[in-house]
Design an enzyme around this catalytic site. Structure first.
Site, PDB file in Angstrom:
ATOM      1  N   TYR A 181      -7.981 100.752 -59.770  1.00 47.12           N
ATOM      2  CA  TYR A 181      -9.267  99.529 -59.981  1.00 47.12           C
ATOM      3  C   TYR A 181      -9.711  99.278 -61.378  1.00 47.12           C
ATOM      4  O   TYR A 181      -9.551  98.189 -61.765  1.00 47.12           O
ATOM      5  CB  TYR A 181     -10.143  99.926 -59.187  1.00 47.12           C
ATOM      6  N   LYS A 185      -9.306  95.812 -63.754  1.00 53.36           N
ATOM      7  CA  LYS A 185     -10.640  95.155 -64.437  1.00 53.36           C
ATOM      8  C   LYS A 185     -10.248  95.239 -65.811  1.00 53.36           C
ATOM      9  O   LYS A 185     -10.615  94.266 -66.665  1.00 53.36           O
ATOM     10  CB  LYS A 185     -11.789  95.936 -63.885  1.00 53.36           C
TER      11      LYS A 185
END
Length: 328
Positions: A181, A185
């Site tokens: 994750y 980002k």
């Protein structure tokens, strides 16, 4: 000697009017994206919620309408993990111009197993980065048709201590959900900055900006039933945290300022003023690894290969025009 007029400080509670403008917010049906949409709707602009769930989008539209009299909020069916959905987005919008898009939607998985899209791409990287990369390509004609349009990408503090593995962008080896994750980002953030460099090189008036919400918690977020309900017990128990972090309504402020403030320049990062965690939005220095242009350029090439598109903006890209050729 005449005095130079001073620009008043940005006031998150007194936003400039934006009648006649069109804004698209991906993931605008919940979380920070919902509050970005609600605040932008209060300016008189037309706000489009990009969401794959019609029921959740309609609930968000009803909630905004109950708080913003006369709000013009619409739903665009949009699944960032589905290339076919992205290709049809421009036609489904039914617009000839777009003043800003806020790349806000995201997927965060906490536990294995590793999940893939129909194209075989790791789900978080595909949704959070590749989907927005491709969406930017498909929206290019509308953005190019709007002088001074803006592309606002929402990053995350989770990316601050992470680095990309350019040889394993899809996390096929040693998959760890939280790390995957954070890297997705970080990829978004590098893309936003590389995009602005390419826009400047092409002589485009479109700006690419980077924002992050700091520490934004549900427990500090005001209720918006049925989208989000905060109990009195939750509010009271989390009050001490409010000295350090904030709710998602305040987490929306950097993106809203990036969309509306004419003084904000492309290639900048906006975040909460107090230690990057809470407070009103302000420009902050780029984290050192975000300035690595070689990594950003390699990521761009890899993203183009994985998606089959290139978000290139040229003078010929516009309604009825031809798409630009790849820069690489």
């Amino acid at each position: 000697m005449p005095s130079v007029p001073q620009t008043p400080p940005w006031d998150v509670h007194r936003l400039p009017r934006a009648e006649g403008k069109y804004f698209l917010v991906t993931g605008g049906n919940a979380g920070i994206g919902y509050f970005v949409a609600e605040q932008l709707a209060g300016t008189g602009a037309t706000v489009v919620l990009g969401s794959r769930d019609p029921a959740k989008a309609e609930a968000a539209i009803a909630s905004i309408g109950s708080r913003v009299p006369g709000a013009d909020v619409r739903h665009l069916p949009l699944d960032l993990a589905d290339p076919a959905s992205l290709r049809s987005a421009v036609g489904a919008l039914g617009l000839e111009r777009l003043d800003a898009v806020v790349h806000n939607a995201g997927v965060a998985l906490d536990h294995p197993p590793r999940r893939e899209t129909a194209d075989g791409h790791e789900l978080m990287f595909a949704t959070n980065h590749l989907g927005h990369f491709a969406l930017t390509h498909h929206l290019a004609p509308l953005l190019m048709a709007t002088p001074g349009s803006r592309i606002v990408t929402t990053g995350s503090f989770a990316a601050k201590s992470e680095r990309l593995d350019l040889d394993d962008l899809l996390s096929t080896h040693d998959y760890r959900p939280k790390r995957a994750y954070a890297r997705s980002k970080l990829a978004q953030m590098l893309f936003a900055l590389e995009l602005d460099r390419r826009l400047r090189a092409a002589g485009s008036t479109t700006l690419s900006m980077l924002v992050h919400p700091g520490g934004a918690l549900d427990s500090l977020t005001p209720s918006r039933p049925p989208i989000h309900v905060r109990t009195t017990r939750e509010r009271l128990s989390r009050l001490p945290l409010g000295l350090v972090v904030q709710g998602k309504d305040a987490g929306a402020w950097p993106a809203v300022r990036a969309v509306l403030d004419p003084s904000v320049r492309g290639g900048r990062m906006l975040g909460p003023r107090a230690f990057g965690l809470r407070g009103t939005p302000a420009t902050e220095p780029l984290w050192s690894h975000l300035t690595d242009t070689a990594v950003a350029a390699r990521l761009w090439s890899a993203s183009r290969d994985l998606t089959g598109v290139d978000p290139t903006f040229t003078a010929s890209t516009g309604p009825g025009g031809t798409e630009g050729t790849p820069n690489d």
